[in-house]
Write an enzyme that holds these catalytic residues in place. Structure first.
Site, PDB file in Angstrom:
ATOM      1  N   ASP A 100      44.413 -27.682  63.840  1.00  0.00           N
ATOM      2  CA  ASP A 100      43.841 -26.858  63.423  1.00  0.00           C
ATOM      3  C   ASP A 100      42.764 -27.055  62.210  1.00  0.00           C
ATOM      4  O   ASP A 100      42.658 -27.861  61.291  1.00  0.00           O
ATOM      5  CB  ASP A 100      43.724 -25.770  62.390  1.00  0.00           C
ATOM      6  CG  ASP A 100      43.439 -24.563  61.857  1.00  0.00           C
ATOM      7  OD1 ASP A 100      42.478 -23.947  62.598  1.00  0.00           O
ATOM      8  OD2 ASP A 100      43.273 -24.711  60.473  1.00  0.00           O
ATOM      9  N   ASP A 102      39.252 -26.391  59.592  1.00  0.00           N
ATOM     10  CA  ASP A 102      38.406 -25.134  58.679  1.00  0.00           C
ATOM     11  C   ASP A 102      37.509 -26.296  57.972  1.00  0.00           C
ATOM     12  O   ASP A 102      38.010 -27.013  57.006  1.00  0.00           O
ATOM     13  CB  ASP A 102      39.469 -24.436  58.454  1.00  0.00           C
ATOM     14  CG  ASP A 102      39.154 -22.715  57.632  1.00  0.00           C
ATOM     15  OD1 ASP A 102      38.738 -23.264  56.635  1.00  0.00           O
ATOM     16  OD2 ASP A 102      39.099 -21.820  58.221  1.00  0.00           O
ATOM     17  N   ASP A 296      44.830 -29.703  59.334  1.00  0.00           N
ATOM     18  CA  ASP A 296      45.354 -28.263  58.178  1.00  0.00           C
ATOM     19  C   ASP A 296      47.200 -28.366  58.874  1.00  0.00           C
ATOM     20  O   ASP A 296      47.433 -27.511  59.406  1.00  0.00           O
ATOM     21  CB  ASP A 296      45.126 -26.798  58.045  1.00  0.00           C
ATOM     22  CG  ASP A 296      45.824 -25.848  57.608  1.00  0.00           C
ATOM     23  OD1 ASP A 296      46.926 -26.135  56.449  1.00  0.00           O
ATOM     24  OD2 ASP A 296      45.498 -24.356  57.094  1.00  0.00           O
TER      25      ASP A 296
END
Length: 393
Positions: A100, A102, A296
């Site tokens: 992930d 972000d 992440d």
């Protein structure tokens, strides 16, 4: 978010799902499914459902059109009984390896000061670095790349050889991708050679192997010396003196070593001179900072993680969670390409408490305080983000 706004968004999300063509992920029946409703009492997560639980034997699109959820998720994990009410009862069989990205985790990005468009562009740069690491260093292909509908991207690896990796193994992959715990001496290959070369006998030759972090540093080092060897000597020495601890004498020695040992440098030999070794060590820090990917960590290490469903809508933006072909990533513009067609072609009235700007589909919309009429996709985005509420028509 007030009741009128919630009901409007819920209804229009349902309209989107009636038109959309959604495909469940591989092994959908082995995964847990969950979703967040448009409740007025805060975030309500409905989870511990199997695919059969949510679809009732029908199709996924029909369920979403009827339920009209705010967010939709499926698990990275695969289970014997995905609908069991506790993780211990599900019977874990393996998990996709999920990464992930972000904007919240990007170095140098402050979400309170950076525009949404700039955050997404920075995240796409990080995605490129992540894919390079996953493909070139780990050989992870094929990959599923997904725009999250929010401020980043997800990458799924579903190969059989990763499914049963435990949290510790996944953490090791995370550390590699982040460049954490790496030391220059750890990536250098040391080989004993004949002679002393001014050191204890036998001497040691230290080399940067091709591939991985060592290969990246080797490429950067070779590029540097290819550059300085084409310069006038004064300019070349100035360039080398930019490195910490490299003064006039060491710069001259490094330049001479590069001229006399260009082939060895190309092979990654950093022992052609101590000054070259020092420069390579500093380049290592630069390369790790520039080419690591700020993923992440909890997402990758969590074998039970719920992740967004491609084709669904992100309830915090109204944008579509989209699967991306690898060769389409460079041209992908999430603020245009992820705007659902359902919300294009209509005007709606919204109320904005404070002036704000929304950038979508290549245009910038300045929303003044009070009631205004805007394209529906702008209004949906502003309401989902909490910038505006639905006004009476």
């Amino acid at each position: 978010m007030n009741g009128r706004t919630r009901e409007y968004l819920k209804g229009r999300f349902g309209d989107h799902y009636r038109r959309a063509s959604l495909s469940p992920p591989p092994a959908a029946n082995e995964r847990e499914w969950g979703y967040i409703t448009w409740g007025d009492g805060g975030t309500t997560m409905v989870r511990h459902h199997s695919y059969l639980d949510v679809t009732g034997g029908g199709d996924l699109g029909g369920f979403l059109a009827g339920e009209r959820p705010r967010h939709v998720y499926f698990s990275a994990g695969r289970y014997d009984d995905p609908g069991a009410s506790s993780m211990g009862q599900k019977g874990w069989r393996g998990s996709d390896l999920v990464f992930d990205l972000d904007a919240d985790h990007l170095p140098g990005i402050d979400p309170s000061e950076t525009s949404y468009a700039a955050m997404l562009e920075a995240c796409k740069g990080a995605l490129s670095r992540l894919l390079d690491l996953l493909v070139e260093d780990f050989g992870f292909e094929p990959l599923a790349v997904v725009f999250s509908g929010g401020r980043g991207y997800h990458v799924h690896v579903r190969r059989d050889d990763v499914l049963e990796l435990d949290r510790t193994a996944r953490r090791e992959i995370v550390e590699y991708v982040l460049g954490e715990g790496l030391d220059f001496d750890d990536i250098v290959s040391t080989q004993a050679v004949a002679g002393s070369a001014g050191r204890s006998s036998p001497a040691q030759k230290r080399t940067l192997p091709d591939g991985g972090w060592a290969g990246r540093v080797r490429t950067r080092l070779t590029t540097l010396f290819d550059e300085v060897l084409t310069m006038e000597e004064a300019a070349a020495l100035d360039r080398l003196r930019e490195f910490d601890g490299i003064g006039e004498g060491k710069a001259k020695a490094a330049l001479t070593a590069a001229r006399n040992n260009r082939e060895e440098l190309t092979k990654g030999n950093v022992d052609v001179h101590p000054a070259v070794y020092s420069i390579a060590r500093e380049l290592f820090e630069t390369v790790v900072e520039a080419e690591s990917a700020p993923i992440d960590e909890p997402v990758t290490t969590d074998i039970n993680r719920l992740i967004r469903l491609p084709g669904s809508l992100h309830g915090g933006t109204g944008l579509e969670v989209q699967h991306l072909d690898r060769d389409a990533i460079d041209a992908f513009d999430p603020l245009s390409d992820a705007v659902p067609e359902t919300f294009v072609g209509n005007e709606i009235a919204i109320y904005t408490q404070e002036p704000t700007t929304v950038e979508l589909r290549g245009e910038s919309f300045r929303l003044s305080e009070g009631v205004s009429s805007v394209p529906e996709y702008v209004g949906v985005f502003a309401m989902a983000r909490g910038y505006a509420s639905k006004a009476g028509e």
